[in-house]
Design a protein around this motif. Structure first.
Motif, PDB file in Angstrom:
ATOM      1  N   GLU A  28       0.817  -1.214   0.000  1.00  0.00           N
ATOM      2  CA  GLU A  28       0.000   0.000   0.000  1.00  0.00           C
ATOM      3  C   GLU A  28       0.852   1.266   0.000  1.00  0.00           C
ATOM      4  OE1 GLU A  28      -3.783  -1.001   2.762  1.00  0.00           O
ATOM      5  OE2 GLU A  28      -1.839  -1.527   3.645  1.00  0.00           O
ATOM      6  N   TYR A  37      -1.746   5.690   2.507  1.00  0.00           N
ATOM      7  CA  TYR A  37      -2.803   5.054   1.744  1.00  0.00           C
ATOM      8  C   TYR A  37      -3.172   3.735   2.403  1.00  0.00           C
ATOM      9  CZ  TYR A  37      -0.884   8.157  -1.862  1.00  0.00           C
ATOM     10  OH  TYR A  37      -0.421   9.244  -2.556  1.00  0.00           O
ATOM     11  N   ASP A  40      -9.360   0.407   0.484  1.00  0.00           N
ATOM     12  CA  ASP A  40     -10.764   0.534   0.856  1.00  0.00           C
ATOM     13  C   ASP A  40     -11.357  -0.866   0.894  1.00  0.00           C
ATOM     14  OD1 ASP A  40     -13.344   2.038   1.140  1.00  0.00           O
ATOM     15  OD2 ASP A  40     -13.757   0.978  -0.734  1.00  0.00           O
ATOM     16  N   SER A  43     -14.321  -1.594  -1.834  1.00  0.00           N
ATOM     17  CA  SER A  43     -14.062  -1.592  -3.272  1.00  0.00           C
ATOM     18  C   SER A  43     -12.756  -2.279  -3.658  1.00  0.00           C
ATOM     19  CB  SER A  43     -14.018  -0.150  -3.785  1.00  0.00           C
ATOM     20  OG  SER A  43     -12.861   0.526  -3.290  1.00  0.00           O
ATOM     21  N   TYR A  45      -9.963  -0.607  -3.896  1.00  0.00           N
ATOM     22  CA  TYR A  45      -9.072   0.425  -4.432  1.00  0.00           C
ATOM     23  C   TYR A  45      -8.302   1.090  -3.293  1.00  0.00           C
ATOM     24  CZ  TYR A  45     -11.168   0.091  -9.062  1.00  0.00           C
ATOM     25  OH  TYR A  45     -11.566  -0.358 -10.286  1.00  0.00           O
ATOM     26  N   LEU A  46      -7.113   1.609  -3.625  1.00  0.00           N
ATOM     27  CA  LEU A  46      -6.376   2.380  -2.633  1.00  0.00           C
ATOM     28  C   LEU A  46      -7.084   3.697  -2.396  1.00  0.00           C
ATOM     29  CD1 LEU A  46      -2.527   2.173  -3.329  1.00  0.00           C
ATOM     30  CD2 LEU A  46      -3.799   1.230  -1.402  1.00  0.00           C
ATOM     31  N   LYS A  47      -7.123   4.110  -1.130  1.00  0.00           N
ATOM     32  CA  LYS A  47      -7.702   5.412  -0.796  1.00  0.00           C
ATOM     33  C   LYS A  47      -6.754   6.155   0.126  1.00  0.00           C
ATOM     34  CE  LYS A  47     -10.293   4.064   3.350  1.00  0.00           C
ATOM     35  NZ  LYS A  47     -11.614   4.054   4.025  1.00  0.00           N
ATOM     36  N   VAL A  48      -6.911   7.455   0.182  1.00  0.00           N
ATOM     37  CA  VAL A  48      -6.119   8.271   1.093  1.00  0.00           C
ATOM     38  C   VAL A  48      -6.663   8.089   2.503  1.00  0.00           C
ATOM     39  CG1 VAL A  48      -5.477  10.629   1.744  1.00  0.00           C
ATOM     40  CG2 VAL A  48      -5.499   9.958  -0.667  1.00  0.00           C
ATOM     41  N   ASP A  49      -5.806   7.638   3.403  1.00  0.00           N
ATOM     42  CA  ASP A  49      -6.185   7.528   4.810  1.00  0.00           C
ATOM     43  C   ASP A  49      -5.933   8.860   5.511  1.00  0.00           C
ATOM     44  OD1 ASP A  49      -6.933   6.421   7.284  1.00  0.00           O
ATOM     45  OD2 ASP A  49      -4.862   5.900   7.745  1.00  0.00           O
ATOM     46  N   ASN A 108       0.281  -0.202  -4.517  1.00  0.00           N
ATOM     47  CA  ASN A 108      -0.760  -0.799  -5.350  1.00  0.00           C
ATOM     48  C   ASN A 108      -0.172  -1.905  -6.221  1.00  0.00           C
ATOM     49  OD1 ASN A 108      -3.464  -1.037  -6.113  1.00  0.00           O
ATOM     50  ND2 ASN A 108      -3.209   0.326  -7.861  1.00  0.00           N
TER      51      ASN A 108
END
Length: 203
Positions: A28, A37, A40, A43, A45-49, A108
């Motif tokens: 990640e 990151y 999620d 989904s 997908y990588l998301k901003v934490d 990713n």
């Protein structure tokens, strides 16, 4: 025509046919990231934490082992190894750091890694183990097979990150590391997290 789809990195990818000796890692975050990151969970997908607020830089490639989950079995191991105040696992996939001499620019991605040890971290009463591994084939780290073979300064650097990355300056640590363990215990933690995954999600 077969439609294109993306396998969910937590649920749709194997931990590896040779796990726990060699595991698949979903990366990640890489050391150059100034944003934390995370996947999620819905989904995939990588998301901003969150943005990294201070100078803490992740000291190695960081991600998780697919099809793992930290709950009752991981809690049991933590208690058996001396941490009696652990209420549960942290209800997340098992975290893993991968040591490599290569400059990987973004997460990713998937890679194979060899677990060599880990940290039994307790965060707000929950077992939040951090497995330490080396990237398969890495020319500088790939020959290590146990965390005891690493320089002490390297182990201290890894521990320092996890003991400080959530803190404001001058705040006491919000978590603790009760044990630095070797490869055999790391494999037990991985197997426990796979059992927790099977109990939670089946399969």
């Amino acid at each position: 025509m077969i439609p294109n789809f993306k396998a969910h990195p937590w649920h749709g990818i194997s931990a590896g046919e040779n796990a726990p000796d060699v595991v698949t890692v979903f990366v990640e975050i890489v050391p150059s990231d100034t944003i934390k990151y995370e996947v999620d969970k819905e989904s995939g997908y990588l998301k901003v934490d969150r943005p990294q607020k201070f100078s803490n830089i992740i000291p190695a490639l960081y991600g998780f082992i697919p099809r793992t989950y930290c709950h009752d079995e991981v809690q049991r191991l933590a208690i058996e190894s001396g941490s009696e105040d652990v209420a549960s696992g942290d209800h997340d996939p098992l975290d893993i750091l991968v040591l490599s001499s290569h400059n990987i620019h973004a997460g990713n991605l998937l890679m194979d890694a060899i677990p060599i040890g880990g940290f039994k971290m307790i965060d707000k009463g929950e077992a939040d183990d951090k497995i330490v591994a080396v990237m398969v084939g890495d020319q500088s780290y790939g020959h290590f097979r146990d965390v005891s073979e690493l320089p002490e300064a390297e182990i201290n650097r890894l521990q320092h990150y996890f003991l400080t990355y959530k803190n404001l300056p001058s705040e006491p640590s919000k978590c603790r590391i009760d044990l630095v363990y070797g490869a055999e215990h790391a494999k037990e933690v991985i197997i426990a997290s796979q059992k927790d995954y099977a109990n939670k999600f089946g399969g």
